[in-house]
Write a protein that holds these residues in place. Structure first.
Motif, PDB file in Angstrom:
ATOM      1  N   PRO A   1      40.089  44.933  30.365  1.00  0.00           N
ATOM      2  CA  PRO A   1      39.721  43.599  30.749  1.00  0.00           C
ATOM      3  C   PRO A   1      39.562  44.077  32.882  1.00  0.00           C
ATOM      4  CG  PRO A   1      42.045  43.647  28.991  1.00  0.00           C
ATOM      5  CD  PRO A   1      41.635  45.108  29.150  1.00  0.00           C
ATOM      6  N   LEU A   2      38.949  42.949  32.624  1.00  0.00           N
ATOM      7  CA  LEU A   2      38.785  43.009  34.118  1.00  0.00           C
ATOM      8  C   LEU A   2      38.063  42.166  34.774  1.00  0.00           C
ATOM      9  CD1 LEU A   2      38.151  45.255  37.088  1.00  0.00           C
ATOM     10  CD2 LEU A   2      35.612  44.848  35.910  1.00  0.00           C
ATOM     11  N   ILE A   3      39.125  41.891  35.989  1.00  0.00           N
ATOM     12  CA  ILE A   3      38.299  40.016  35.957  1.00  0.00           C
ATOM     13  C   ILE A   3      38.211  40.012  38.048  1.00  0.00           C
ATOM     14  CG2 ILE A   3      40.327  37.921  36.284  1.00  0.00           C
ATOM     15  CD1 ILE A   3      42.355  38.937  33.988  1.00  0.00           C
ATOM     16  N   ILE A   4      37.252  38.831  38.275  1.00  0.00           N
ATOM     17  CA  ILE A   4      37.095  39.444  39.197  1.00  0.00           C
ATOM     18  C   ILE A   4      37.576  38.281  39.860  1.00  0.00           C
ATOM     19  CG2 ILE A   4      34.902  38.718  40.721  1.00  0.00           C
ATOM     20  CD1 ILE A   4      33.179  39.383  38.493  1.00  0.00           C
ATOM     21  N   ILE A   5      38.280  37.815  40.986  1.00  0.00           N
ATOM     22  CA  ILE A   5      38.720  37.869  41.821  1.00  0.00           C
ATOM     23  C   ILE A   5      38.097  37.051  42.453  1.00  0.00           C
ATOM     24  CG2 ILE A   5      41.309  37.457  42.915  1.00  0.00           C
ATOM     25  CD1 ILE A   5      41.579  37.828  39.809  1.00  0.00           C
ATOM     26  N   HIS A   6      37.715  35.538  43.132  1.00  0.00           N
ATOM     27  CA  HIS A   6      37.167  34.698  43.892  1.00  0.00           C
ATOM     28  C   HIS A   6      38.443  34.189  44.891  1.00  0.00           C
ATOM     29  CE1 HIS A   6      32.902  34.708  42.443  1.00  0.00           C
ATOM     30  NE2 HIS A   6      34.101  34.710  41.394  1.00  0.00           N
ATOM     31  N   PHE A   7      39.207  35.017  44.423  1.00  0.00           N
ATOM     32  CA  PHE A   7      40.827  33.954  45.897  1.00  0.00           C
ATOM     33  C   PHE A   7      41.875  35.512  46.373  1.00  0.00           C
ATOM     34  CE2 PHE A   7      44.438  34.010  43.230  1.00  0.00           C
ATOM     35  CZ  PHE A   7      44.135  33.841  41.421  1.00  0.00           C
ATOM     36  N   ASP A   8      42.852  34.941  47.042  1.00  0.00           N
ATOM     37  CA  ASP A   8      43.605  36.360  48.214  1.00  0.00           C
ATOM     38  C   ASP A   8      44.214  37.113  46.483  1.00  0.00           C
ATOM     39  OD1 ASP A   8      44.262  37.750  49.545  1.00  0.00           O
ATOM     40  OD2 ASP A   8      46.562  36.750  49.014  1.00  0.00           O
ATOM     41  N   LEU A   9      43.504  38.292  47.157  1.00  0.00           N
ATOM     42  CA  LEU A   9      43.345  39.025  45.812  1.00  0.00           C
ATOM     43  C   LEU A   9      45.392  39.740  45.987  1.00  0.00           C
ATOM     44  CD1 LEU A   9      41.935  41.247  43.910  1.00  0.00           C
ATOM     45  CD2 LEU A   9      41.421  43.147  45.793  1.00  0.00           C
TER      46      LEU A   9
ATOM     47  N   ALA B   1      46.137  46.846  37.485  1.00  0.00           N
ATOM     48  CA  ALA B   1      44.850  48.151  38.373  1.00  0.00           C
ATOM     49  C   ALA B   1      44.309  47.406  39.574  1.00  0.00           C
ATOM     50  CB  ALA B   1      44.268  49.234  37.632  1.00  0.00           C
ATOM     51  N   VAL B   2      44.298  47.799  41.032  1.00  0.00           N
ATOM     52  CA  VAL B   2      43.134  46.008  41.869  1.00  0.00           C
ATOM     53  C   VAL B   2      42.508  48.057  41.667  1.00  0.00           C
ATOM     54  CG1 VAL B   2      42.836  45.773  43.889  1.00  0.00           C
ATOM     55  CG2 VAL B   2      44.760  45.282  42.157  1.00  0.00           C
ATOM     56  N   LEU B   3      41.108  47.079  41.808  1.00  0.00           N
ATOM     57  CA  LEU B   3      39.914  47.871  42.917  1.00  0.00           C
ATOM     58  C   LEU B   3      39.120  47.151  44.140  1.00  0.00           C
ATOM     59  CD1 LEU B   3      39.812  48.803  38.943  1.00  0.00           C
ATOM     60  CD2 LEU B   3      37.329  48.514  39.551  1.00  0.00           C
TER      61      LEU B   3
ATOM     62  N   VAL C   1      45.215  45.890  33.067  1.00  0.00           N
ATOM     63  CA  VAL C   1      43.999  44.668  33.178  1.00  0.00           C
ATOM     64  C   VAL C   1      43.070  45.240  35.144  1.00  0.00           C
ATOM     65  CG1 VAL C   1      45.328  42.687  34.574  1.00  0.00           C
ATOM     66  CG2 VAL C   1      43.374  42.094  33.579  1.00  0.00           C
ATOM     67  N   GLY C   2      42.077  44.789  34.306  1.00  0.00           N
ATOM     68  CA  GLY C   2      41.744  45.391  36.220  1.00  0.00           C
ATOM     69  C   GLY C   2      41.215  44.327  37.039  1.00  0.00           C
ATOM     70  N   LEU C   3      41.233  44.063  38.461  1.00  0.00           N
ATOM     71  CA  LEU C   3      41.309  43.327  38.939  1.00  0.00           C
ATOM     72  C   LEU C   3      40.210  43.875  40.499  1.00  0.00           C
ATOM     73  CD1 LEU C   3      44.589  41.183  40.195  1.00  0.00           C
ATOM     74  CD2 LEU C   3      43.161  40.854  38.286  1.00  0.00           C
ATOM     75  N   VAL C   4      38.861  42.999  40.805  1.00  0.00           N
ATOM     76  CA  VAL C   4      38.910  43.454  41.708  1.00  0.00           C
ATOM     77  C   VAL C   4      37.957  41.900  42.639  1.00  0.00           C
ATOM     78  CG1 VAL C   4      36.402  43.292  39.717  1.00  0.00           C
ATOM     79  CG2 VAL C   4      35.855  45.104  42.198  1.00  0.00           C
ATOM     80  N   PRO C   5      37.715  42.240  43.561  1.00  0.00           N
ATOM     81  CA  PRO C   5      37.572  41.061  44.863  1.00  0.00           C
ATOM     82  C   PRO C   5      36.095  40.630  44.278  1.00  0.00           C
ATOM     83  CG  PRO C   5      37.550  43.321  45.697  1.00  0.00           C
ATOM     84  CD  PRO C   5      37.487  43.706  44.830  1.00  0.00           C
ATOM     85  N   ALA C   6      35.802  39.269  44.109  1.00  0.00           N
ATOM     86  CA  ALA C   6      34.321  38.665  43.974  1.00  0.00           C
ATOM     87  C   ALA C   6      33.521  39.419  46.144  1.00  0.00           C
ATOM     88  CB  ALA C   6      34.509  37.205  43.714  1.00  0.00           C
TER      89      ALA C   6
END
Ligand code: AMP
Ligand code: MG
Length: 347
Positions: free
Chosen positions: A240-248, A263-265, A305-310
């Motif tokens: 699962p990947l989540i797009i982060i619109h606030f502070d990563l 994991a952070v992209l 989970v993976g996090l990626v900045p918007a």
């Protein structure tokens, strides 16, 4: 299956001939373009086209793009509006596909029975050499299994389609990394169907105003964009990947304290401490080029989970965000509460 390597800028004639022989016999060939690797058939071959759909596991109502080496060849396939002939001469070869009315000469399988056809001239010596030698257009989608991230190296093609393709040409990594921009020029003004490397801002200099519907941004419906995993997934990693619109950093830290393996992209200088870090790139071009590889790499890390900045939806950022939204299955978070709702075990 043959795997043949050649210099992308000076393709070996023998390699091109092997590929063309396979296409003449209704075979299918994976080859690089400037965007991603394509899976090609002779555009008039029903049998070859059926093989492309079968190898990919692609739904039959999703048409392929016809690849040509000139505006003249495009005119044999579709009706190019008079006012666009000179425009296409200026933007081709390049990562811009136009949807025009079809002349019905390519396989109906290629156009999925539509009365329109998508056509472009790729800016890559390998497909251009194939088309020249074949003296006919070729048609293809990206050379991945349906729903998986598009391939930007021959190794990605092998990962998805080993044994299901007649010839794979390894011409090294592709130059751009995201699929061509698609505009429907049967509409006035033209409508963006898929953002890509040729940006809307740049296209408008040639085509005039272009309409950008929400679906082209990867927003199925603006209001459900924050709901996790509701719309269809595409270009999707299994993780699962989540797009982060606030502070990563805040997002990654919060999940860590809850025992979630993250994991952070990282992109454009936005990064955070996490169990694993994937560097996508410092600028938009690098991020676009490394996008699909990063999504494939994410699945090898064994994280939850993976996090990626918007990314700001300007220029190439529109194409990157469209792919990220689909890869994330529309999981986007504007704050910690959104993030917790978007977590897979909270669904
Ligand atoms: P791919 O590059 O793998 O995504 O496949 C080709 C893309 O072109 C798909 O997104 C198709 O939906 C699109 N496409 C091909 N032909 C048409 C057409 N006649 N009208 C609209 N979109 C098209
Ligand atoms: Mg595709």
């Amino acid at each position: 299956m043959l795997l043949l390597r050649t210099d992308p800028l000076a393709p070996d004639r023998d390699v091109i001939r092997v590929a063309v022989d396979a296409l003449r016999r209704d075979g299918i060939v994976a080859a690089p373009t400037e965007t991603v690797y394509g899976l090609f058939t002779h555009a008039q071959s029903d049998e070859g086209c059926a093989k492309v759909f079968k190898a990919k596991g692609r739904p039959p109502d999703n048409p392929l793009i016809v690849h040509v080496n000139s505006v003249e060849m495009a005119e044999t396939v579709g009706y190019i509006p008079d006012e666009l002939v000179d425009v296409l001469r200026r933007v081709w070869p390049g990562p811009i596909t136009v949807v025009v009315r079809s002349r019905g000469v390519v396989s109906r399988c290629v156009t999925a029975g539509l009365d329109t056809v998508a056509v472009r001239a790729p800016a890559h010596p390998i497909p251009l050499a194939i088309i020249r030698e074949l003296e006919a257009p070729i048609a293809g989608p990206s050379a991945n299994k349906a729903g998986r991230p598009s391939p930007t190296t021959a190794a990605h093609v092998v990962e998805d389609l080993d044994g299901e393709v007649d010839v794979i040409i390894d011409g090294g990594p592709t130059f751009l990394g995201v699929e061509s921009t698609i505009i429907d020029v049967t509409k006035k003004p033209p409508v963006l169907l898929r953002p890509g490397p040729f940006t809307v801002e740049e296209l408008e200099k040639y085509f005039g105003h272009i309409e950008v519907p929400p679906v082209a941004r990867g927003l199925a419906e603006a209001d459900v964009a924050l709901a996790p995993g509701m719309k269809y997934r595409h270009y999707a990693p299994s993780t699962p990947l989540i797009i982060i619109h606030f502070d990563l950093k805040e997002a990654a830290k919060d999940l860590k304290t809850r025992g979630v393996r993250v994991a952070v992209l990282c992109a454009m200088g936005r990064c955070a401490d996490a169990d694993a870090v994937i560097q996508m790139g410092a600028d938009l071009y690098e991020v676009a080029k490394n996008l699909y590889k990063s999504l494939r790499d994410l699945d090898r890390l064994g994280v939850d989970v993976g996090l990626v900045p918007a990314i700001e939806e300007m220029g190439l950022g529109l194409a990157v965000m469209n792919r990220l939204r689909k890869a994330a299955g529309h999981r986007e978070a504007r704050n910690i509460q959104d993030l917790l709702r978007a977590l897979p075990n909270k669904q």
